[in-house]
Design an enzyme around this catalytic site. Structure first.
Site, PDB file in Angstrom:
ATOM      1  N   ARG A   1       5.179 -13.236   9.380  1.00 14.32           N
ATOM      2  CA  ARG A   1       5.835 -11.961   9.112  1.00 14.32           C
ATOM      3  C   ARG A   1       7.168 -11.898   9.854  1.00 14.32           C
ATOM      4  O   ARG A   1       7.382 -12.582  10.846  1.00 14.32           O
ATOM      5  CB  ARG A   1       4.949 -10.781   9.447  1.00 14.32           C
ATOM      6  CG  ARG A   1       4.660 -10.553  10.912  1.00 14.32           C
ATOM      7  CD  ARG A   1       3.944  -9.200  11.129  1.00 14.32           C
ATOM      8  NE  ARG A   1       2.951  -8.902  10.112  1.00 14.32           N
ATOM      9  CZ  ARG A   1       2.916  -7.761   9.400  1.00 14.32           C
ATOM     10  NH1 ARG A   1       3.805  -6.815   9.604  1.00 14.32           N
ATOM     11  NH2 ARG A   1       1.983  -7.555   8.519  1.00 14.32           N
TER      12      ARG A   1
ATOM     13  N   LYS B   1       4.084   0.766   9.915  1.00 10.70           N
ATOM     14  CA  LYS B   1       4.270   2.005   9.165  1.00 10.70           C
ATOM     15  C   LYS B   1       3.776   3.201   9.958  1.00 10.70           C
ATOM     16  O   LYS B   1       4.347   4.280   9.868  1.00 10.70           O
ATOM     17  CB  LYS B   1       3.489   1.930   7.849  1.00 10.70           C
ATOM     18  CG  LYS B   1       4.163   1.094   6.795  1.00 10.70           C
ATOM     19  CD  LYS B   1       3.409   1.284   5.481  1.00 10.70           C
ATOM     20  CE  LYS B   1       3.494   0.049   4.628  1.00 10.70           C
ATOM     21  NZ  LYS B   1       2.385  -0.044   3.676  1.00 10.70           N
TER      22      LYS B   1
ATOM     23  N   GLU C   1       0.879  -1.166   0.000  1.00 11.88           N
ATOM     24  CA  GLU C   1       0.000   0.000   0.000  1.00 11.88           C
ATOM     25  C   GLU C   1       0.919   1.219   0.000  1.00 11.88           C
ATOM     26  O   GLU C   1       1.810   1.317   0.850  1.00 11.88           O
ATOM     27  CB  GLU C   1      -0.878  -0.011   1.258  1.00 11.88           C
ATOM     28  CG  GLU C   1      -1.896   1.093   1.215  1.00 11.88           C
ATOM     29  CD  GLU C   1      -2.839   1.119   2.423  1.00 11.88           C
ATOM     30  OE1 GLU C   1      -2.804   0.179   3.237  1.00 11.88           O
ATOM     31  OE2 GLU C   1      -3.588   2.104   2.518  1.00 11.88           O
TER      32      GLU C   1
HETATM   33  P1  ATP Z   1       1.138  -1.683   7.956  1.00 14.62           P
HETATM   34  O1  ATP Z   1       2.450  -1.533   8.653  1.00 14.62           O
HETATM   35  O2  ATP Z   1       0.498  -0.376   7.643  1.00 14.62           O
HETATM   36  O3  ATP Z   1       0.244  -2.724   8.555  1.00 14.62           O
HETATM   37  P2  ATP Z   1       1.872  -3.538   5.944  1.00 14.62           P
HETATM   38  O4  ATP Z   1       3.146  -3.816   6.609  1.00 14.62           O
HETATM   39  O5  ATP Z   1       0.793  -4.539   5.932  1.00 14.62           O
HETATM   40  O6  ATP Z   1       1.378  -2.182   6.501  1.00 14.62           O
HETATM   41  P3  ATP Z   1       1.667  -3.399   3.061  1.00 14.62           P
HETATM   42  O7  ATP Z   1       2.113  -2.295   2.197  1.00 14.62           O
HETATM   43  O8  ATP Z   1       0.244  -3.737   3.068  1.00 14.62           O
HETATM   44  O9  ATP Z   1       2.194  -3.035   4.498  1.00 14.62           O
HETATM   45  O10 ATP Z   1       2.536  -4.688   2.810  1.00 14.62           O
HETATM   46  C1  ATP Z   1       2.947  -5.140   1.552  1.00 14.62           C
HETATM   47  C2  ATP Z   1       3.349  -6.571   1.631  1.00 14.62           C
HETATM   48  O11 ATP Z   1       4.435  -6.730   2.519  1.00 14.62           O
HETATM   49  C3  ATP Z   1       2.226  -7.446   2.150  1.00 14.62           C
HETATM   50  O12 ATP Z   1       2.133  -8.581   1.325  1.00 14.62           O
HETATM   51  C4  ATP Z   1       2.645  -7.806   3.529  1.00 14.62           C
HETATM   52  O13 ATP Z   1       2.176  -9.067   3.869  1.00 14.62           O
HETATM   53  C5  ATP Z   1       4.175  -7.762   3.441  1.00 14.62           C
HETATM   54  N1  ATP Z   1       4.753  -7.442   4.735  1.00 14.62           N
HETATM   55  C6  ATP Z   1       4.524  -6.353   5.487  1.00 14.62           C
HETATM   56  N2  ATP Z   1       5.194  -6.416   6.646  1.00 14.62           N
HETATM   57  C7  ATP Z   1       5.889  -7.576   6.645  1.00 14.62           C
HETATM   58  C8  ATP Z   1       6.773  -8.225   7.559  1.00 14.62           C
HETATM   59  N3  ATP Z   1       7.075  -7.683   8.730  1.00 14.62           N
HETATM   60  N4  ATP Z   1       7.291  -9.421   7.198  1.00 14.62           N
HETATM   61  C9  ATP Z   1       7.001  -9.958   6.026  1.00 14.62           C
HETATM   62  N5  ATP Z   1       6.175  -9.417   5.121  1.00 14.62           N
HETATM   63  C10 ATP Z   1       5.612  -8.238   5.410  1.00 14.62           C
HETATM   64 MG    MG Z   2      -1.207  -3.979   4.806  1.00 12.17          MG
END
Ligand code: ATP
Ligand code: MG
Length: 561
Positions: A263, A273, A39
């Protein structure tokens, strides 16, 4: 059988690789397509890097493709600034996407599919308020109640949905919901919201739309439009999977499949974020690319290489259960990589002056240094040596304990690439502070041409005082003091655990060759760590960031207790 499988070396596969190999072997897919779906509401962090390496890495390994898809369904939080930074970061990590897509590219298609669901009697316009909808959804132990608007006719729903789309309703006045089951054990299937009204300008579609699809409604269908075969996301989305599948089934579209992995969590790090944005907005750090930030641009400015991040992603592996990875693994990976690629230089961070009293005044010697013992191609260079040099304060002790092999009164030590010197006298000011150390050198001990037969146990680094340049060196420590930032007590805020000593900027002396390095050059300061030239560097004052020390200093602290 797929040839890729036959050539795969016998080694254990992670569970996603097993799934992909099985799907290719059975002929379910001829090739695979994955996607990375950020996003654009913030900068990417090391957790995203893990996901990028996984999605792009999987496709690369099996000869498939990966799309970069911006999940831009939330106009109020998103911005092109983030889109650009995300593209930069993915490229920097070493990956190229097959197609650049935006969920907003699919707004028209998603709208038509919503109409299709209404027509099939599977979606309805609900006039309840947000609160009413929330209460009506029930709880985990209590079934929800049906909305009084749930049984509107298809015609009425079509008419109302068109009005929503045409801007005839105010924000929050109506929503479109799927008609599934208000008693479903999975709360997400209790008539989830598909569309909300938002009179907001979107960074790509401008004011064309005033209804926006919800994540669950947009995500799976976007996957389907792109023929994504393996849609990989983090574990918390496993409860969303039945809904993901429901839309695909009811719309009769390409059956993408969702798979979940754990994650990445790192010790001493926050990764949400929202929190990272707060650190930037409130000036706890200098920006998104502050070298202490876990953002990709921060880590990059800190001196991490793409290779080290990819190595880290590989070492972390793909888990099905949440876990916490030690920050020292990341540091190990960058040492591993920089050991091979970083040229060695001499720099002194906490200087004390040494005068070599038997070295002729005004004379300059050029000694020879090997640039990188791990890489012969890196060659050699000359370093000026003269009567006055700087060494580290730490490398001298007036009253040393046993087994101190560096400089001390009456003792000898080797100067790296140069000569053996002997400490003859310590000069102090009126307050008893050491101002100079007077030494003599032995001309027969020149490195590479030592005819003295002398053996000394210690070798220390130095710079020639007359030739050294001043540099700013930024030393970093962990941004937070607590290992598990997810487990902090409820009455505390994550900012209560900010490490007040995470940044120390000092003036250091560097050898002349370090003065003119291009930006983002990785180097090793011998005995001190890996450093990188910072973007703040100027001809008058080069700036270096310490990427990592040569050894894990925290492990030592932990050992000592
Ligand atoms: P927020 O921190 O706002 O919850 P988000 O980390 O979910 O956001 P996105 O931009 O939706 O951010 O994530 C993009 C992709 O990165 C998604 O497929 C998500 O699953 C993956 N992702 C985000 N954080 C992690 C993490 N800590 N480890 C592995 N993959 C991640
Ligand atoms: Mg997200």
């Amino acid at each position: 059988m797929n040839p890729i499988i036959e050539t795969t070396p016998a080694r254990s596969l992670n569970f996603l690789e097993e799934i992909v190999e099985a799907d290719l072997a059975s002929g379910k897919y001829k090739s695979i397509i994955t996607r990375f779906p950020p996003e654009p509401n913030g900068y990417l962090h090391i957790g995203h890097a893990k996901s990028i390496c996984l999605n792009f890495g999987l496709a690369k390994k099996y000869g498939g493709k990966t799309n970069l898809r911006f999940d831009d369904t939330n106009p109020t939080k998103e911005d092109v600034e983030y889109v650009d930074s995300i593209k930069d970061d993915v490229r920097w990590l070493g990956f190229e996407w097959a197609a650049e897509r935006y969920a907003s590219d699919y707004f028209q298609q998603l709208y038509e599919w919503a109409v299709k669901l209404i027509t099939k009697g599977l979606a309805y316009v609900d006039d309840q308020t947000q609160d009413e909808i929330r209460i009506g959804r029930g709880t985990v132990t209590r079934a929800g109640t049906e909305s009084p608007y749930r049984n509107r006719s298809v015609e009425e729903n079509l008419d109302l949905f068109t009005r929503m789309k045409n801007g005839e309703c105010k924000d929050g006045e109506k929503v479109l919901r799927a008609k599934i089951d208000m008693a479903h054990p999975n709360m997400l299937l209790r008539d989830p919201i598909l569309y909300r009204i938002l009179h907001a300008e979107h960074h790509r579609t401008g004011n064309e739309w005033c209804i926006y699809p919800m994540y669950d409604y947009a995500h799976g269908q976007s996957d389907s439009i792109e023929n994504i075969t393996h849609s990989i996301c983090t574990l918390e989305f496993d409860v969303h999977r039945p809904l993901y599948d429901w839309f695909i089934e009811k719309l009769e579209i390409f059956p993408s499949h969702q798979y979940e992995f754990a994650r990445l969590n790192l010790t001493y790090t926050v990764m949400s974020k929202r929190k990272l944005l707060e650190l930037v907005k409130n000036n706890y750090v200098s920006g998104w690319d502050d070298p202490r930030m876990p953002t990709i641009c921060g880590i990059r400015r800190r001196g991490y290489t793409p290779e080290s991040i990819r190595l880290f992603a590989e070492k972390v592996g793909v888990a099905k259960r949440d876990n916490m990875i030690d920050l020292s693994l990341l540091e190990w990976c960058v040492r591993e990589d920089l050991n091979k690629r970083a040229d060695r230089y001499l720099a002194v961070l906490n200087p004390v002056k040494v005068v070599i009293t038997n070295y002729p005044e005004g004379q300059v010697d050029e000694v020879t240094a090997v640039n990188n013992p791990e890489n012969e191609d890196a060659g050699i260079r000359k370093i000026p040596f003269s009567r006055e040099i700087y060494i580290e304060q730490d490398d001298f002790m007036e009253n040393p304990p046993k087994k101190y092999f560096r400089l001390s009164p009456g003792n000898e030590v080797r100067l790296r690439y140069a000569y053996i010197i002997k400490c003859e006298e310590v000069i102090k000011d009126a307050d008893g502070n050491i101002t100079e150390i007077h030494c003599t050198y032995d001309p027969a001990t020149r490195s590479g041409n030592d005819t003295s037969g002398k053996k000394v146990k210690g070798t220390i680094h130095w710079v020639s005082a007359a030739h050294a340049a001043t540099a700013e060196v930024r030393l970093f420590d962990r941004l937070f003091t607590e290992a598990c930032m997810d487990d902090i007590p409820n009455d505390k805020d994550y900012k209560d655990f900010l490490n007040p000593n995470s940044l120390q900027a000092i003036k250091a002396y560097i050898e002349p060759a370090l003065k003119t390095l291009p930006p983002s050059t990785n180097v090793q300061f011998e005995r001190l760590g890996y450093f990188v030239t910072d973007k703040d560097s100027a001809a008058e004052l080069p700036v270096f960031n310490r990427t990592v020390t040569l050894k894990d200093t925290w492990a030592k602290v932990a050992e000592k207790g």
